[in-house]
Structure formats: C-alpha cells, structure tokens
Design an enzyme around this catalytic site. Structure first.
Site, mmCIF file in Angstrom:
data_model
loop_
_atom_site.group_PDB
_atom_site.id
_atom_site.type_symbol
_atom_site.label_atom_id
_atom_site.label_comp_id
_atom_site.label_asym_id
_atom_site.label_seq_id
_atom_site.Cartn_x
_atom_site.Cartn_y
_atom_site.Cartn_z
ATOM 1 N N ARG A 87 -6.502 54.759 32.279
ATOM 2 C CA ARG A 87 -5.955 53.502 32.774
ATOM 3 C C ARG A 87 -5.643 53.632 34.261
ATOM 4 O O ARG A 87 -5.240 54.696 34.726
ATOM 5 C CB ARG A 87 -4.663 53.149 32.023
ATOM 6 C CG ARG A 87 -4.914 52.656 30.610
ATOM 7 C CD ARG A 87 -3.631 52.256 29.925
ATOM 8 N NE ARG A 87 -2.810 53.385 29.572
ATOM 9 C CZ ARG A 87 -1.762 53.818 30.261
ATOM 10 N NH1 ARG A 87 -1.378 53.189 31.355
ATOM 11 N NH2 ARG A 87 -1.075 54.872 29.860
ATOM 12 N N TYR A 215 -13.493 51.822 30.562
ATOM 13 C CA TYR A 215 -12.629 52.758 29.840
ATOM 14 C C TYR A 215 -11.663 51.966 28.943
ATOM 15 O O TYR A 215 -11.017 51.001 29.409
ATOM 16 C CB TYR A 215 -11.835 53.660 30.806
ATOM 17 C CG TYR A 215 -10.681 54.310 30.074
ATOM 18 C CD1 TYR A 215 -10.927 55.382 29.201
ATOM 19 C CD2 TYR A 215 -9.389 53.811 30.147
ATOM 20 C CE1 TYR A 215 -9.898 55.925 28.449
ATOM 21 C CE2 TYR A 215 -8.354 54.350 29.405
ATOM 22 C CZ TYR A 215 -8.621 55.407 28.549
ATOM 23 O OH TYR A 215 -7.607 55.925 27.786
ATOM 24 N N HIS A 244 5.749 49.664 22.720
ATOM 25 C CA HIS A 244 4.806 50.784 22.678
ATOM 26 C C HIS A 244 5.318 51.768 21.623
ATOM 27 O O HIS A 244 5.812 52.840 21.960
ATOM 28 C CB HIS A 244 4.781 51.409 24.081
ATOM 29 C CG HIS A 244 3.643 52.337 24.341
ATOM 30 N ND1 HIS A 244 3.613 53.173 25.425
ATOM 31 C CD2 HIS A 244 2.493 52.568 23.681
ATOM 32 C CE1 HIS A 244 2.492 53.875 25.416
ATOM 33 N NE2 HIS A 244 1.799 53.529 24.358
ATOM 34 N N SER A 266 2.802 57.726 26.643
ATOM 35 C CA SER A 266 1.408 58.022 26.313
ATOM 36 C C SER A 266 1.190 59.526 26.197
ATOM 37 O O SER A 266 1.716 60.299 27.003
ATOM 38 C CB SER A 266 0.488 57.501 27.413
ATOM 39 O OG SER A 266 0.721 56.139 27.611
ATOM 40 N N ARG A 385 -11.294 60.365 23.945
ATOM 41 C CA ARG A 385 -10.682 59.541 22.901
ATOM 42 C C ARG A 385 -11.559 59.402 21.675
ATOM 43 O O ARG A 385 -12.770 59.566 21.724
ATOM 44 C CB ARG A 385 -10.459 58.124 23.459
ATOM 45 C CG ARG A 385 -9.512 58.058 24.645
ATOM 46 C CD ARG A 385 -8.095 58.048 24.167
ATOM 47 N NE ARG A 385 -7.128 58.041 25.270
ATOM 48 C CZ ARG A 385 -5.918 57.482 25.163
ATOM 49 N NH1 ARG A 385 -5.551 56.881 24.053
ATOM 50 N NH2 ARG A 385 -5.080 57.546 26.161
HETATM 51 C C1 OXD Z 1 -1.964 54.945 26.106
HETATM 52 C C2 OXD Z 1 -2.866 54.700 24.966
HETATM 53 O O1 OXD Z 1 -2.447 55.281 27.197
HETATM 54 O O2 OXD Z 1 -2.352 54.434 23.867
HETATM 55 O O3 OXD Z 1 -0.749 54.810 25.917
HETATM 56 O O4 OXD Z 1 -4.089 54.732 25.146
HETATM 57 MN MN MN Z 2 -0.273 54.073 23.970
#
Ligand code: OXD
Ligand code: MN
Length: 607
Positions: A87, A215, A244, A266, A385
């Site tokens: 990200r 991505y 989250h 994360s 991932r």
């Molecule tokens: C993050 C994800 O970056 O869940 O939190 O991918």
């Molecule tokens: Mn996440």
C-alpha cells in the site's frame, strides 16, 4: 507477467443485455467507458463459468501462471510490478470538501482538482483493453449493514481477486435492484507509474479512484478503501464503526460461546490469531474464525455491540505462515487460491521464508531469478500475499453468513512492542478502553511502503485507514459506548515483548490461547484480576503455564511471566511523552476524556 492486456474477442455487451437496469449504474459505466475508452466491457456475474473464462484469459495474457494442480488444485500465481508491492500511504488521499474534515493524519486533496487530475490520467487509458464491471457486497446478503460496491477495472487479476475477497456477481446485482445505493470505484492499471499512482477517496460522493497500481491493498477497492476508509466515514454518519479487526468465536469445554474482536496493526498476526488452534492442554476448547481483517460493529437493540465481517476471503501475508504459526491458513490456501509475489519451485509449487525450515532446491524468487540460501535478498517478497476464499477455512464460524451479526464480548487491542507493554491487561471501563486503542503503537512492518522497525503510533490500527479526522473518530468511539447497556470489555495484549537478550518473552501463536482463556473468563466473571496502575492484570498464578516451554527448552517459569507483565516506570515515562506527541498532533478535536485518561494513568504510575 506484469500487467498484460486482454486478448478476448468478446464484443461489448449491448446495454439491453446488461445484468442491471439501475439507471445510476448504466449512466456511470457509460460515462467512465467514454472516458477510459476500453475496447470492450465485461459485466461480471460471479459465475463458475466466468471464473474459468477470466482465468484462461489471464493465463493467455501472462497475468496469471497455473501452479502445480496436483499439489495446489485451482491455484494461480501472479507477480506484481517490482515497484508495486505494498500500500502507498503517502499517495493515499482523502478528498473531503474541507481539509479539516480529513484531519491532520490523512493526506487531504481537493475533490474537484483531484477528480480532474485523475480523470486526465484515465483518459483513453483502457484503449484495446477490457473494462470489467465488478459488482460486490461488503457483508452477508440480507444484513442491514451490508454495503454494495461496483468496481470498474481494467485488471483481470483484480476482477478474479474481487471474486475471492467479496461476495461478487449476481448476488450483488440482486441486492442492488434498480434503486439501490452503491459505492463507485474506478481502478485502472495505467502504466504502473509510481509517480502517477494515486488511491483517492471521496467520502461525500461515496467514490474511490485508484490508478497506476495493481497491488491488492491499493486496488481491491472493497477492502481498505470501502470497508475501512469510506466505511469509517459512513459509520460515523450512520452510528456504527468500521474497524481493522478480526472476529473470532471461542467455545469453551462447557459450551460457553464468546465472540471476540481484535485490532492489531498490519502484519502483526491478526490472521494467525483469528485462526488459532488451541494447544493440546486446551482439549475441548474450539476457536473458529468470523473474520481476519475487518469488522463492522454496531449497537444492537439489546444494548450489546454486534459485529460482522464484510469480506468473503483472506488476503494474508504469506511469509511466516507455516504448520506451527497457522495450520488452518495452510489448509485454507491449499486450493483455489491466488498467490502474489511468493517464490516458485521448479515444479510450480510455492514457497516463502518461514514456510519450511529449509528452502526447497531449484527455487526462483518472486522476481523470477534463481535463488538459494546464499542469495542476498529474500526469495518471497516480504509482503507477498495469498487471496483465498474464506469457505476454504476448516475452522470457519458458521455465523460468518448470519445477517444479524454476532454479539461481541471482548475487544482486544495489541501492537508489536519490544518493551513497555505487558503481555495482557484489561481496561477499567469504556473510555479507558478507547484510550488503550487510541494510544496503540507498533513497530512498522512490510505491509506499507517505508522504513520498517520503528515504533509508529497506530490508533486502533486505523491510522492508515480512518477516512476522517482522528479526533472525531475517537469522539465517535466514545459516543458508541454511551449507546451500549452491555458493552464489551477491553483488553490490550503484546505478544512481542523481549527480554534483555532480545528473546521474545512469550512464545505466541497457539499458546496465546492461555491469554485468551483469561480474557474470555474475565468477560463471564470467571477469572480473577489484580488492579494495577495500567489496568486489571491476571495474578501470575492464574495463567495456565502447564506444558509451556521457555528458553533452552526449560519449562516456562512464573518469573518469565512476571518479566512479560512488568511495569517499568522509565519506559512508561517515555511512552506517555510519545502519546502526548500523538494527542497534540491530532490537536483541538482530541476528546478531553483521552487527555484525562492519560493524566489518570500518569498519577496511578506516580510519575
Ligand atoms: C493490511 C492488509 O495491510 O490487511 O493491513 O493487507
Ligand atoms: Mn489489514
């Protein structure tokens, strides 16, 4: 196999054959198609036939590689551009009408100027390509909190991944009907130019525009963009919370059921915790997963806090996933999974650091180069991932599809902290709990671009995901508490504290069950606690340490637990100073209650 173009010869579907007659959808798709100029439009229906067709197309275009179908049935592999692997928080924009609404922790940009700039990038950018119209639900069908999104994308990888991560296709067209409200998401790969990469959110228009990335976190628009950034905005308007958080169901040997939500930043083990398998000593306990990343929470009519997982799949970090850390995840990703940026064996199996103790021979790294233990870089990209359907999870909680959601008894906050924070503590009440969430911090990880290993404040693990002013967000949290006659209890955990020799003080993974047992028992009034300056803590003898090993394979000692639970005034003095930096950064809109909580803590600590 970086971006690829579509080779399909399917002609554009005439409007009469579109799967929806929703006038707002038809006019928006027509407008965006006129802007982007795709050769054809594909309206997704989410069917199995469509999946086969799109997969074949992705393979033909070099976007996906078919993995070894004997070892990994239904699994495919994708490599993103090497400059496009995480990200991009510095290029993530919140385009509210005023800068103040976005607050000091977001990158604000003017909505009209940004739209004009991004539309300029999109102009003609899909020439010769297919525009996929991807309708999806965030949440189970029939749940009043479920939201509908439509993502327009020229990436077949995105269309296929959205099918995994959301309830995509006919079900969403049905829920939308001819008058439903929907989120507009426009995604284009462009040229994957990092200088022109933007992930822009328009809360007042319920719209997202993402360009020049392919991505996941930047382009699977249902996830971070809709379910968190715009979700948090909508939640504030409508009286709920987009968080989250994982959601897990804990069943005790006596059949007592407890739903727990937990927020960790994360790549701090949310997926592992959500899929925890209790150690042998916990025979009769059962943990099942409702969600591993995102929770939408709302006050129910009975005064309890309800939650649902808006997603339909797991987009997890591969490195570190193994038979010890997360056997359920390994089972989940053993079929029908899309892998991105992991390493490949000669027989087209996947590998990443930590999957097995020894790497296989004949390995190629995520860039496609031959790799062995002497290589200088990692075989798998650290943020590589898997995207796997949640239905694959052998420990999936059936409530995941319940439109009523599940009642939450405990909210756990946690971070990756080498010092200061004890293994576990419980907040005294709701505003103390909000304070624990608001002051969360963690050492940075690979999920976002930037330096790793520094402590960064990450309130509620939402710093990169809150779509409005953080001060207003904390105030919203405090106001939700006032609507709950039976609020959940708050806890804070830290699995990552280290001793003087830099060794983890707690073994983590499945052994976290021992801490979870205390948490669950506290919720039901079955466990004792000592009142400390930080909050309620388990008396050292009350955590079950039987069968647990410490360093050197000795049995885990109460002294070591005492070290994991210790309160060090020097560390707390520094911590409180750092917390003030965050509070001051948020400024005037920071609720007074949280300043008071900090002062109360300082005086309890005698500092
Ligand atoms: C993050 C994800 O970056 O869940 O939190 O991918
Ligand atoms: Mn996440």
């Amino acid at each position: 196999m970086h971006t690829g173009t579509s080779a399909s010869t399917t002609p554009a579907i005439p409007a009469a054959a579109t799967p929806t007659r929703h006038p707002g959808v038809l006019s928006w798709v027509a407008e965006m198609a006129a802007l982007c100029g795709p050769e054809r439009i594909h309206w997704c229906d989410g069917s199995a036939t469509e999946k086969v067709r799109l997969t074949e197309r992705a393979i033909a275009d070099g976007v996906l590689l078919r993995l070894n179908q004997d070892k990994l049935p239904g699994c495919y592999y994708h490599r993103s551009h090497p400059s496009d692997v995480a990200r991009v928080e510095d290029r993530t924009l919140i385009c509210t009408a005023t800068k103040d609404e976005a607050g000091p922790t977001n990158n604000w940009a003017d909505p009209d100027e940004t739209t004009a700039k991004l539309h300029g990038i999109f102009k003609g950018s899909m020439a010769g390509r297919t525009m996929y119209v991807v309708p999806y639900l965030m949440g189970p069908p029939g749940c009043p909190k479920t939201k509908i999104g439509i993502e327009l994308t020229d990436s077949v990888y995105v269309a296929l991944s959205m099918r995994v991560m959301t309830r995509m296709g006919a079900v969403a067209w049905r829920e939308l009907g001819e008058t439903g409200t929907f989120n507009k998401g426009l995604h284009g790969m462009g040229t994957i130019d990092p200088e022109k990469r933007w992930i822009a959110h328009f809360p007042q228009r319920n719209e997202i525009i993402s360009v020049n990335s392919n991505y996941g976190g930047n382009v699977l628009l249902g996830k971070k963009c809709l379910a968190l950034r715009l979700g948090s905005w909508l939640g504030r308007q409508e009286g709920w919370l987009a968080e989250h958080m994982l959601i897990m169901k804990v069943e005790s040997p006596t059949g007592e059921v407890t739903f727990v939500a937990a927020a960790f930043p994360s790549a701090c083990g949310k997926t592992n915790f959500a899929m925890l398998i209790p150690p042998e000593r916990y025979a009769g306990w059962k943990i099942t997963t409702v969600g591993d990343d995102i929770a939408w929470l709302w006050p129910g009519e009975d005064g309890r806090l309800y939650a649902m997982n808006p997603e339909n799949g797991y987009f997890g970090v591969a490195p570190g996933t193994n038979a010890t850390s997360n056997p359920n995840a390994l089972a989940t990703i053993s079929h029908d999974t899309i892998y991105t940026n992991v390493a490949l064996t000669a027989d087209l199996d996947v590998w990443w650091e930590g999957k097995t103790a020894e790497p296989p021979v004949d390995l190629h790294d995520w860039l496609g180069h031959e790799w062995n233990l002497r290589s200088e870089s990692k075989a798998a990209q650290p943020n590589s991932r898997f995207a796997a359907p949640m239905i694959n999870n052998p420990a999936l909680a059936p409530e995941v599809n319940d439109p009523r959601g599940v009642p939450i008894s405990a909210i756990i906050f946690g971070g990756r902290r080498a010092t200061t924070f004890p293994l576990v503590m419980q907040a005294f009440n709701w505003s103390h709990g909000v304070y624990l969430g608001a002051t969360m911090g963690s050492e940075t990880t690979a999920a976002a671009v930037g330096a790793t290993g520094q402590v960064r404040r990450d309130p509620m693990a939402m710093l990169p995901f809150c779509g409005y002013h953080m001060g207003d967000y904390f105030a919203h949290w405090l106001s939700i508490g006032k609507k709950l006659a039976h609020p959940p209890r708050f806890f804070h955990v830290n699995w990552f504290r280290r001793d003087k020799a830099n060794k983890f003080l707690w073994p983590g993974f499945g052994e976290n069950m021992r801490v979870l047992e205390w948490i669950v028992n506290r919720c039901h009034g079955h466990a004792e606690a000592d009142e400390t300056a930080l909050g309620w803590m388990p008396p050292l003898e009350s955590l079950d340490l039987r069968g647990l090993t410490g360093p050197g394979q000795n049995s885990y000692s109460r002294d070591r637990l005492a070290e994991a639970q210790a309160i060090d005034p020097v560390e707390w003095t520094r911590e409180l100073d750092l917390q003030k930096e965050l509070f001051d950064r948020i400024g005037e809109r920071m609720p007074k209650e949280l300043y008071f909580e900090r002062e109360l803590l300082r005086s309890r600590l005698g500092l």
